[in-house]
Motif scaffolding. Structure first.
Motif, mmCIF file in Angstrom:
data_model
loop_
_atom_site.group_PDB
_atom_site.id
_atom_site.type_symbol
_atom_site.label_atom_id
_atom_site.label_comp_id
_atom_site.label_asym_id
_atom_site.label_seq_id
_atom_site.Cartn_x
_atom_site.Cartn_y
_atom_site.Cartn_z
ATOM 1 N N ALA A 1 0.820 -1.209 0.000
ATOM 2 C CA ALA A 1 0.000 0.000 0.000
ATOM 3 C C ALA A 1 0.855 1.262 0.000
ATOM 4 O O ALA A 1 0.383 2.324 -0.372
ATOM 5 N N GLN A 2 2.118 1.155 0.376
ATOM 6 C CA GLN A 2 2.998 2.313 0.462
ATOM 7 C C GLN A 2 3.792 2.536 -0.823
ATOM 8 O O GLN A 2 4.420 3.565 -0.979
ATOM 9 N N GLN A 3 3.789 1.592 -1.709
ATOM 10 C CA GLN A 3 4.599 1.657 -2.908
ATOM 11 C C GLN A 3 3.720 1.782 -4.135
ATOM 12 O O GLN A 3 2.624 1.266 -4.182
ATOM 13 N N GLY A 4 4.242 2.431 -5.136
ATOM 14 C CA GLY A 4 3.572 2.509 -6.417
ATOM 15 C C GLY A 4 4.228 1.578 -7.416
ATOM 16 O O GLY A 4 5.117 0.788 -7.078
ATOM 17 N N LEU A 5 3.808 1.682 -8.636
ATOM 18 C CA LEU A 5 4.324 0.828 -9.697
ATOM 19 C C LEU A 5 5.816 1.052 -9.924
ATOM 20 O O LEU A 5 6.586 0.099 -10.042
ATOM 21 N N LEU A 6 6.229 2.312 -9.955
ATOM 22 C CA LEU A 6 7.632 2.620 -10.208
ATOM 23 C C LEU A 6 8.540 2.070 -9.112
ATOM 24 O O LEU A 6 9.589 1.490 -9.389
ATOM 25 N N LEU A 7 8.136 2.211 -7.869
ATOM 26 C CA LEU A 7 8.956 1.695 -6.771
ATOM 27 C C LEU A 7 8.995 0.170 -6.768
ATOM 28 O O LEU A 7 10.013 -0.422 -6.419
ATOM 29 N N ASN A 8 7.920 -0.479 -7.197
ATOM 30 C CA ASN A 8 7.939 -1.934 -7.314
ATOM 31 C C ASN A 8 8.964 -2.384 -8.356
ATOM 32 O O ASN A 8 9.692 -3.355 -8.145
ATOM 33 N N VAL A 9 9.035 -1.674 -9.478
ATOM 34 C CA VAL A 9 10.012 -2.014 -10.519
ATOM 35 C C VAL A 9 11.430 -1.800 -9.990
ATOM 36 O O VAL A 9 12.306 -2.642 -10.175
ATOM 37 N N VAL A 10 11.642 -0.690 -9.300
ATOM 38 C CA VAL A 10 12.972 -0.388 -8.758
ATOM 39 C C VAL A 10 13.385 -1.439 -7.732
ATOM 40 O O VAL A 10 14.520 -1.927 -7.752
ATOM 41 N N VAL A 11 12.460 -1.804 -6.844
ATOM 42 C CA VAL A 11 12.766 -2.816 -5.830
ATOM 43 C C VAL A 11 13.088 -4.156 -6.486
ATOM 44 O O VAL A 11 14.028 -4.841 -6.085
ATOM 45 N N GLY A 12 12.343 -4.531 -7.502
ATOM 46 C CA GLY A 12 12.608 -5.796 -8.189
ATOM 47 C C GLY A 12 13.956 -5.822 -8.871
ATOM 48 O O GLY A 12 14.710 -6.792 -8.765
ATOM 49 N N ILE A 13 14.315 -4.751 -9.552
ATOM 50 C CA ILE A 13 15.572 -4.716 -10.295
ATOM 51 C C ILE A 13 16.768 -4.557 -9.360
ATOM 52 O O ILE A 13 17.768 -5.264 -9.485
ATOM 53 N N VAL A 14 16.668 -3.647 -8.395
ATOM 54 C CA VAL A 14 17.778 -3.456 -7.454
ATOM 55 C C VAL A 14 17.931 -4.688 -6.555
ATOM 56 O O VAL A 14 19.047 -5.085 -6.216
ATOM 57 N N GLY A 15 16.816 -5.304 -6.182
ATOM 58 C CA GLY A 15 16.881 -6.543 -5.411
ATOM 59 C C GLY A 15 17.563 -7.656 -6.188
ATOM 60 O O GLY A 15 18.328 -8.453 -5.627
ATOM 61 N N ALA A 16 17.322 -7.707 -7.488
ATOM 62 C CA ALA A 16 18.004 -8.697 -8.324
ATOM 63 C C ALA A 16 19.492 -8.398 -8.411
ATOM 64 O O ALA A 16 20.316 -9.322 -8.414
ATOM 65 N N LEU A 17 19.858 -7.123 -8.469
ATOM 66 C CA LEU A 17 21.282 -6.766 -8.452
ATOM 67 C C LEU A 17 21.935 -7.185 -7.143
ATOM 68 O O LEU A 17 23.031 -7.751 -7.123
ATOM 69 N N LEU A 18 21.247 -6.910 -6.047
ATOM 70 C CA LEU A 18 21.755 -7.270 -4.722
ATOM 71 C C LEU A 18 21.958 -8.776 -4.603
ATOM 72 O O LEU A 18 22.995 -9.244 -4.151
ATOM 73 N N SER A 19 20.968 -9.526 -5.037
ATOM 74 C CA SER A 19 21.093 -10.985 -4.952
ATOM 75 C C SER A 19 22.105 -11.518 -5.956
ATOM 76 O O SER A 19 22.684 -12.575 -5.741
ATOM 77 N N GLY A 20 22.315 -10.795 -7.044
ATOM 78 C CA GLY A 20 23.338 -11.196 -8.008
ATOM 79 C C GLY A 20 24.731 -11.132 -7.428
ATOM 80 O O GLY A 20 25.600 -11.929 -7.761
ATOM 81 N N TRP A 21 24.952 -10.165 -6.543
ATOM 82 C CA TRP A 21 26.253 -10.058 -5.891
ATOM 83 C C TRP A 21 26.392 -11.022 -4.726
ATOM 84 O O TRP A 21 27.472 -11.539 -4.480
ATOM 85 N N LEU A 22 25.303 -11.256 -3.999
ATOM 86 C CA LEU A 22 25.387 -12.040 -2.768
ATOM 87 C C LEU A 22 25.010 -13.508 -2.942
ATOM 88 O O LEU A 22 25.735 -14.389 -2.503
ATOM 89 N N LEU A 23 23.865 -13.777 -3.532
ATOM 90 C CA LEU A 23 23.328 -15.132 -3.537
ATOM 91 C C LEU A 23 23.661 -15.954 -4.777
ATOM 92 O O LEU A 23 23.886 -17.154 -4.678
#
Length: 89
Positions: free
Chosen positions: A25-47
C-alpha cells in the motif's frame, strides 16, 4: 526486447516482494520495478555465486534466477524497513 521483459519481470517480483513484506500500500508501480531490479542486483552479488545461478539482470529467466531475484527483493525491502521503522516487519 530483453529490456522490456527485464522491467516487467522486475516489477512483478518487486510487487510480490512488497505483498510478502506488507508494504504494497505504500509503494507505487515505479517503486515496485525499482525494488525488483535493485533486489536482483543485490542478490546477483550475494546469492547467485553461492547458488550457482544467474539473476534476471544477467538475462537468465529460469525458475532458479527468478527465485534468487525474488529473495533479493525481499532482502532489499527488509533492509529498507529496518532503517525506516527500526524493524523488519
Amino acid at each position: 526486447m530483453n529490456l522490456i521483459l527485464w522491467i516487467v519481470i522486475g516489477g512483478i517480483l518487486g510487487w510480490l516482494a512488497s505483498l510478502v513484506m506488507k508494504t504494497d500500500a505504500q509503494q507505487g508501480l515505479l517503486l515496485n520495478v525499482v525494488v525488483g531490479i535493485v533486489g536482483a542486483l543485490l542478490s546477483g552479488w550475494l546469492l547467485a555465486p553461492m547458488l550457482g545461478t544467474g539473476t534476471i539482470n544477467s538475462d537468465d529467466f529460469s525458475l532458479a534466477s527468478l527465485g534468487v531475484s525474488f529473495v533479493g527483493a525481499l532482502i532489499l525491502l527488509a533492509i529498507v524497513n529496518l532503517f525506516r521503522r527500526g524493524r523488519v516487519r
